[in-house]
Scaffold this motif. Structure first.
Motif, PDB file in Angstrom:
ATOM      1  N   UNK A 235       0.858  -1.188   0.000  1.00  0.00           N
ATOM      2  CA  UNK A 235       0.000   0.000   0.000  1.00  0.00           C
ATOM      3  C   UNK A 235       0.893   1.237   0.000  1.00  0.00           C
ATOM      4  N   UNK A 236       0.714   2.086  -0.994  1.00  0.00           N
ATOM      5  CA  UNK A 236       1.538   3.278  -1.107  1.00  0.00           C
ATOM      6  C   UNK A 236       0.711   4.546  -1.174  1.00  0.00           C
ATOM      7  N   UNK A 237       1.394   5.658  -1.373  1.00  0.00           N
ATOM      8  CA  UNK A 237       0.717   6.960  -1.382  1.00  0.00           C
ATOM      9  C   UNK A 237      -0.283   7.068  -2.536  1.00  0.00           C
ATOM     10  N   UNK A 238       0.081   6.513  -3.693  1.00  0.00           N
ATOM     11  CA  UNK A 238      -0.816   6.599  -4.849  1.00  0.00           C
ATOM     12  C   UNK A 238      -2.123   5.868  -4.575  1.00  0.00           C
ATOM     13  N   UNK A 239      -2.036   4.670  -3.966  1.00  0.00           N
ATOM     14  CA  UNK A 239      -3.246   3.930  -3.602  1.00  0.00           C
ATOM     15  C   UNK A 239      -4.086   4.743  -2.640  1.00  0.00           C
ATOM     16  N   UNK A 240      -3.437   5.344  -1.631  1.00  0.00           N
ATOM     17  CA  UNK A 240      -4.176   6.111  -0.634  1.00  0.00           C
ATOM     18  C   UNK A 240      -4.849   7.328  -1.256  1.00  0.00           C
ATOM     19  N   UNK A 241      -4.158   7.985  -2.168  1.00  0.00           N
ATOM     20  CA  UNK A 241      -4.745   9.159  -2.831  1.00  0.00           C
ATOM     21  C   UNK A 241      -5.976   8.777  -3.654  1.00  0.00           C
ATOM     22  N   UNK A 242      -5.875   7.649  -4.352  1.00  0.00           N
ATOM     23  CA  UNK A 242      -6.953   7.266  -5.265  1.00  0.00           C
ATOM     24  C   UNK A 242      -8.097   6.513  -4.586  1.00  0.00           C
ATOM     25  N   UNK A 244      -7.770   5.103  -0.965  1.00  0.00           N
ATOM     26  CA  UNK A 244      -7.589   4.834   0.456  1.00  0.00           C
ATOM     27  C   UNK A 244      -8.809   5.084   1.310  1.00  0.00           C
ATOM     28  N   UNK A 245      -9.469   6.230   1.103  1.00  0.00           N
ATOM     29  CA  UNK A 245     -10.603   6.578   1.954  1.00  0.00           C
ATOM     30  C   UNK A 245     -11.747   5.588   1.794  1.00  0.00           C
ATOM     31  N   UNK A 246     -11.962   5.091   0.586  1.00  0.00           N
ATOM     32  CA  UNK A 246     -13.031   4.114   0.358  1.00  0.00           C
ATOM     33  C   UNK A 246     -12.794   2.839   1.154  1.00  0.00           C
ATOM     34  N   UNK A 247     -11.546   2.355   1.160  1.00  0.00           N
ATOM     35  CA  UNK A 247     -11.236   1.136   1.898  1.00  0.00           C
ATOM     36  C   UNK A 247     -11.278   1.378   3.401  1.00  0.00           C
TER      37      UNK A 247
END
Length: 404
Positions: A235-242, A244-247
């Protein structure tokens, strides 16, 4: 979710349909894979296979022998090839690629062609690194493959092929035994559903959004804060930006006992001829994307023109694919994919040779979206791209085009 499970080593493979089952052969250990409707049924009905202590040494010896055999096959393949080839090309040859360079040079007629098709690209790359480190293979850089060293067999490598020596690398030890211990399988299922929904909505393979291993860790650790989520491997910053909040919201709702809602990530469709509020006059934006001296303005305009999904912007976006700034070229390519007009084919095909990997990635994806059969031979030339995510998007694009 159904699974194919090896009852010898407890490795499991997720399958989405009965059709997909036919694509699997035996497990990597050589034993057959058995079908189960769920992991729960397997664990409850069959129980986990536990190795007896007196068998550990035997299994260790067999794994060492298997690893060494695979390494020797790679070395023999390099020896059998009619000429020295780039490391990546050796890998795709062994994995059974039908790339044009293999077919044109009749490499698919060699005995070692596709013999290691069951081993992942990532693991094959690791094996090649080991052979170079052990000095069984030597590398050199040539102009034809500036980012992918050519490999050739050394005297030590040739000797290793024919002797009985084994190497213990630990690469094929079973990593999946007890993988689900401590995992909330209901949460894992919901996380997978969210991941798959996002993938469908953005028209990308599920693994591009998130691999299974991080989802398993989410279902085990149940993070509810961004910092905790970022501590999970994969899990990286790009995943969190795109995403992350949904998960995180899903996990929070699940832990609090609320009804879990799987959100839809599709953008709201625009009515025909409707313009986004940001674009008041498209012709002004055409001037900006082609002439504004500020890179950020040209980049933002390329994105906005793509959001209109209006084919009248195709010509100007095709011109923008030749911009000096890589981000402008990248977002112009993405915009052409959103619009989906085949007039963009030639401009996108040209971008497949772009020096920036993200530009090649977006161009390949957009060619897949517009289902450009003309692009197929050019996409196949990128089978050996030195950047993994470019290879993955090329593969996705080829599959998308072939479905048409």
């Amino acid at each position: 979710m159904p699974y194919l499970i090896c009852e010898q080593c407890n490795v499991y493979y997720e399958v989405n349909s009965e059709e997909e089952i036919t694509k699997f052969g035996n497990c990597e250990c050589g034993n057959p894979l058995n079908y189960y409707e769920s992991l729960e049924l397997y664990l409850k009905g069959r129980g986990k296979i536990k190795r007896l202590p007196q068998h550990d040494s035997i299994i260790g010896e067999l794994l060492d022998l298997y690893e060494s055999t695979v390494l020797k096959i790679i070395l023999y393949a390099v020896k059998e090839l009619p000429k020295d080839m780039a490391r990546g090309r050796v890998v795709v040859f062994l994995r059974g690629s039908k790339s044009s360079f293999i077919v044109d040079e009749n490499l698919n007629q060699l005995k070692t062609y596709s013999v290691l098709s069951g081993i992942s690209r990532k693991k094959m790359d690791k094996l090649m690194e080991i052979l170079v480190e052990k000095k069984f293979l030597k590398t050199r850089t040539v102009d034809e493959y500036p980012n992918n060293d050519v490999v050739s067999l050394t005297d030590e490598g040739n000797s290793f092929i024919f002797n009985k020596e084994s190497l213990d690398m630990g690469l094929f030890e079973n990593k999946n035994v007890d993988l689900m211990i401590g995992v909330d399988e209901e949460l894992y299922s919901k996380l997978r559903s969210l991941r798959n929904r996002i993938a469908e909505d953005i028209e990308m393979p599920a693994y591009i959004v998130c691999a299974n291993a991080p989802l398993i860790e989410m279902a085990r650790k149940m993070p509810v804060k961004p910092e905790a989520m970022l501590s999970i491997k994969g899990i990286g910053k790009k995943f969190m930006e795109n995403y992350g909040e949904s998960f995180l919201n899903l996990i929070r709702d699940y832990k609090s006992g609320k009804t879990v809602h799987i959100p839809n990530h599709k953008r709201k469709p625009q009515k025909k001829n409707e313009k986004p509020s940001e674009i008041q006059d498209p012709f002004d934006f055409h001037n900006i994307i082609l002439n504004d001296p500020r890179n950020i303005m040209r980049t933002h305009t390329a994105f906005l023109l793509g959001e209109t999904r209006d084919s009248k912007h195709v010509d100007v976006l095709c011109q923008a694919t030749k911009d000096d700034d890589g981000n402008v070229r990248r977002l112009a390519a993405a915009a052409l994919g959103k619009i989906g007009d085949k007039r963009a084919e030639d401009a996108l095909i040209d971008l497949l040779q772009d020096p920036k990997p993200q530009v090649r990635q977006y161009a390949a994806t957009s060619l897949g979206k517009i289902k450009s059969r003309k692009a197929l031979p050019y996409l196949r030339k990128l089978d050996n791209d030195p950047v993994v995510y470019v290879q993955e998007n090329v593969e996705w694009a080829i599959q998308k085009i072939r479905k048409d």
